[in-house]
Design an enzyme around this catalytic site. Sequence first.
Site, PDB file in Angstrom:
ATOM      1  N   ASN A 212       0.855  -1.191   0.000  1.00 27.11           N
ATOM      2  CA  ASN A 212       0.000   0.000   0.000  1.00 27.11           C
ATOM      3  C   ASN A 212       0.888   1.239   0.000  1.00 27.11           C
ATOM      4  OD1 ASN A 212       0.503   0.901   2.836  1.00 27.11           O
ATOM      5  ND2 ASN A 212      -0.333  -1.131   3.262  1.00 27.11           N
ATOM      6  N   ALA A 276       1.258   1.499  11.607  1.00 30.93           N
ATOM      7  CA  ALA A 276       1.533   0.820  10.330  1.00 30.93           C
ATOM      8  C   ALA A 276       0.249   0.582   9.555  1.00 30.93           C
ATOM      9  CB  ALA A 276       2.241  -0.498  10.576  1.00 30.93           C
ATOM     10  N   ASP A 280      -4.576  -6.138   5.252  1.00 39.13           N
ATOM     11  CA  ASP A 280      -5.604  -6.962   5.905  1.00 39.13           C
ATOM     12  C   ASP A 280      -5.572  -8.396   5.392  1.00 39.13           C
ATOM     13  OD1 ASP A 280      -6.797  -5.086   7.633  1.00 39.13           O
ATOM     14  OD2 ASP A 280      -7.696  -4.086   5.901  1.00 39.13           O
ATOM     15  N   PRO A 307      -3.341 -11.690  10.545  1.00 32.79           N
ATOM     16  CA  PRO A 307      -3.692 -11.413  11.948  1.00 32.79           C
ATOM     17  C   PRO A 307      -3.845  -9.911  12.143  1.00 32.79           C
ATOM     18  CG  PRO A 307      -1.352 -11.968  11.729  1.00 32.79           C
ATOM     19  CD  PRO A 307      -1.984 -12.206  10.391  1.00 32.79           C
ATOM     20  N   ASP A 308      -4.762  -9.501  13.008  1.00 34.10           N
ATOM     21  CA  ASP A 308      -4.899  -8.084  13.324  1.00 34.10           C
ATOM     22  C   ASP A 308      -3.989  -7.793  14.520  1.00 34.10           C
ATOM     23  OD1 ASP A 308      -5.810  -5.569  14.434  1.00 34.10           O
ATOM     24  OD2 ASP A 308      -7.445  -5.724  12.994  1.00 34.10           O
ATOM     25  N   ILE A 309      -2.901  -7.087  14.260  1.00 32.86           N
ATOM     26  CA  ILE A 309      -1.870  -6.884  15.296  1.00 32.86           C
ATOM     27  C   ILE A 309      -2.429  -6.035  16.436  1.00 32.86           C
ATOM     28  CG2 ILE A 309       0.482  -6.063  15.708  1.00 32.86           C
ATOM     29  CD1 ILE A 309       0.907  -6.357  12.629  1.00 32.86           C
ATOM     30  N   PHE A 327      -4.451   3.562  14.899  1.00 31.31           N
ATOM     31  CA  PHE A 327      -4.730   4.593  13.901  1.00 31.31           C
ATOM     32  C   PHE A 327      -5.898   4.085  13.064  1.00 31.31           C
ATOM     33  CE2 PHE A 327      -1.766   8.203  13.251  1.00 31.31           C
ATOM     34  CZ  PHE A 327      -0.998   8.036  14.395  1.00 31.31           C
ATOM     35  N   LYS A 341     -14.031   1.211  14.969  1.00 35.02           N
ATOM     36  CA  LYS A 341     -12.788   0.418  14.991  1.00 35.02           C
ATOM     37  C   LYS A 341     -12.206   0.358  16.413  1.00 35.02           C
ATOM     38  CE  LYS A 341     -10.915   0.599  10.421  1.00 35.02           C
ATOM     39  NZ  LYS A 341     -10.230   1.359   9.419  1.00 35.02           N
TER      40      LYS A 341
HETATM   41  O1  PMT Z   1       3.029   6.127   6.480  1.00 34.25           O
HETATM   42  P1  PMT Z   1       2.532   7.488   6.032  1.00 34.25           P
HETATM   43  O2  PMT Z   1       2.704   7.705   4.549  1.00 34.25           O
HETATM   44  O3  PMT Z   1       3.111   8.595   6.855  1.00 34.25           O
HETATM   45  O4  PMT Z   1       0.951   7.516   6.260  1.00 34.25           O
HETATM   46  C1  PMT Z   1       0.449   7.461   7.568  1.00 34.25           C
HETATM   47  C2  PMT Z   1      -0.785   6.546   7.665  1.00 34.25           C
HETATM   48  C3  PMT Z   1      -1.908   7.112   6.860  1.00 34.25           C
HETATM   49  C4  PMT Z   1      -0.434   5.134   7.172  1.00 34.25           C
HETATM   50  C5  PMT Z   1      -1.147   6.478   9.204  1.00 34.25           C
HETATM   51  O5  PMT Z   1      -1.429   7.754   9.654  1.00 34.25           O
HETATM   52  C6  PMT Z   1      -2.333   5.555   9.445  1.00 34.25           C
HETATM   53  O6  PMT Z   1      -3.488   5.908   9.315  1.00 34.25           O
HETATM   54  N1  PMT Z   1      -2.035   4.289   9.816  1.00 34.25           N
HETATM   55  C7  PMT Z   1      -3.029   3.223   9.959  1.00 34.25           C
HETATM   56  C8  PMT Z   1      -3.268   2.593   8.627  1.00 34.25           C
HETATM   57  C9  PMT Z   1      -4.269   1.458   8.681  1.00 34.25           C
HETATM   58  O7  PMT Z   1      -3.939   0.342   8.355  1.00 34.25           O
HETATM   59  O8  PMT Z   1      -5.433   1.763   9.159  1.00 34.25           O
HETATM   60  P2  PMT Z   1      -6.696   0.736   9.305  1.00 34.25           P
HETATM   61  O9  PMT Z   1      -7.848   1.602   9.568  1.00 34.25           O
HETATM   62  O10 PMT Z   1      -6.734  -0.209   8.137  1.00 34.25           O
HETATM   63  O11 PMT Z   1      -6.335  -0.109  10.581  1.00 34.25           O
HETATM   64  C10 PMT Z   1      -6.736   0.268  11.884  1.00 34.25           C
HETATM   65  C11 PMT Z   1      -5.653  -0.042  12.890  1.00 34.25           C
HETATM   66  O12 PMT Z   1      -5.452  -1.458  12.937  1.00 34.25           O
HETATM   67  C12 PMT Z   1      -4.310   0.587  12.593  1.00 34.25           C
HETATM   68  O13 PMT Z   1      -3.760   0.959  13.828  1.00 34.25           O
HETATM   69  C13 PMT Z   1      -3.497  -0.547  11.974  1.00 34.25           C
HETATM   70  O14 PMT Z   1      -2.094  -0.427  12.268  1.00 34.25           O
HETATM   71  C14 PMT Z   1      -4.098  -1.759  12.715  1.00 34.25           C
HETATM   72  N2  PMT Z   1      -4.039  -3.019  11.958  1.00 34.25           N
HETATM   73  C15 PMT Z   1      -4.765  -3.177  10.821  1.00 34.25           C
HETATM   74  C16 PMT Z   1      -4.763  -4.412  10.176  1.00 34.25           C
HETATM   75  C17 PMT Z   1      -3.997  -5.460  10.719  1.00 34.25           C
HETATM   76  N3  PMT Z   1      -3.971  -6.657  10.128  1.00 34.25           N
HETATM   77  N4  PMT Z   1      -3.300  -5.267  11.836  1.00 34.25           N
HETATM   78  C18 PMT Z   1      -3.306  -4.066  12.473  1.00 34.25           C
HETATM   79  O15 PMT Z   1      -2.644  -3.906  13.503  1.00 34.25           O
END
Ligand code: PMT
Length: 408
Positions: A212, A276, A280, A307-309, A327, A341
């Site tokens: 991504n 990070a 997914d 896995p969802d960390i 995030f 979330k």
């Molecule tokens: O890296 P940059 O270019 O500076 O951009 C920053 C960013 C936009 C990546 C950052 O600010 C951000 O939003 N990070 C979260 C990205 C994300 O995966 O969001 P999500 O809404 O899909 O996931 C929600 C949360 O679950 C996040 O904390 C993510 O790290 C976590 N996650 C998601 C999927 C997974 N399998 N494991 C996780 O831990």
Amino acid sequence: MRLEGKKILLIIGGGIAAYKSLELIRAIRKEGGEVKTILTKAGTEFVTPLSVASLSGHHVYQDLFSLTDETEMGHIELSRSADLVVVAPATADLMAKAAQGLANDLASTTLLATDKRVLMAPAMNVRMWLHPATQRNVACLKQDGIGLIGPDEGAMACGEFGPGRMAEPLAILEVVIATLSAPASLPLSGKHVVITSGPTHEPIDPVRYIANRSSGKQGHAIARAAAKAGARVTLISGPVTLPDPEGVQVIHVEDARAMLQAVEQALPADVAIFCAAVADWRVASAGTQKIKKEKAGPPHIELTENPDILATIAQAKTHRPPLVIGFAAETEHVLAHAQAKRIKKQCDWIVANDVSPASGVMGGDQNTVHLLRGETVSSWPLMDKTAVAEALVHEIALALKTSSHENQ
Ligand code: PMT
């Protein structure tokens, strides 16, 4: 010279990685630090006392019951005269002794007698590292406040592959500098912060992957801000082109499963921040050979869930950090989706940002975020990612201070 006037006691255990400790001695001295050494009996099988003495410029301590050593400097004094004790390589045996509080040689006695901070850089065969006994000892050592650097993952001297390689001397040096330069009065002094950053790459075959647009800029900025605020920071980074932040222990991983493993190994922590952009999904069975372009048309690629960390750590029964921050990268209904979330994943706070292409957030230098703490929402203006990181770290420091007052 970032270690001017600092005294480091380096304990060299018996492992093939002991040769890297010679490089570590040079690196510490190059930064102005003084290095005294203890070389275990097994360590002498890999490096000679003469090389260690020549590089450190000091006598090498080897025996608990040596009359000469004890006359020159007793083991208690040796353990207290340093500003920091570093064990590299930390063998499975040395770690087990330290975890159990054994004191049957100079190295283990010194570790038991010291009143100084201790860092260990484990190095051992991958099976030994993954063995439940070693993992129990690791948990014990972390509980006792001992900082672990690595181990790294990769090809090992024994021909196997996996976690167990000693961290590189320059990576150890950065942690030594960070540990010694964090003044006790900074807002996050004495705290351990774990941060994930960047994208993950999920392999399709040996040459292709799913990725991504995350650059790691936001996560790395948080790591820098937390280190500046005095925290010991472990940054677990997906593949990015950014340099490693100074004074931060960086663990490089490729995919989601390796990221989860690295996070679990880095715990316990006072705060964990999941910035990070973890994929997914991954390919259910990644090819071991490059997929050929067939006349029959494009290949069918089956995906399976990663896995969802964040959810795993936020819902962990043991070692859940007291403050878990996620995030939320959203392209619509930013606040509503982020709140859903937070509740679903059970993290304490969530930082919501709009990542629709027009926002330029992914890969860009600026971000507009909303910090969701329970039902309370704070919306911050458009800021540089560094400023977002500093503001977030400020809020974290305030929250930890408040909770420590409440617990008193
Ligand atoms: O890296 P940059 O270019 O500076 O951009 C920053 C960013 C936009 C990546 C950052 O600010 C951000 O939003 N990070 C979260 C990205 C994300 O995966 O969001 P999500 O809404 O899909 O996931 C929600 C949360 O679950 C996040 O904390 C993510 O790290 C976590 N996650 C998601 C999927 C997974 N399998 N494991 C996780 O831990």
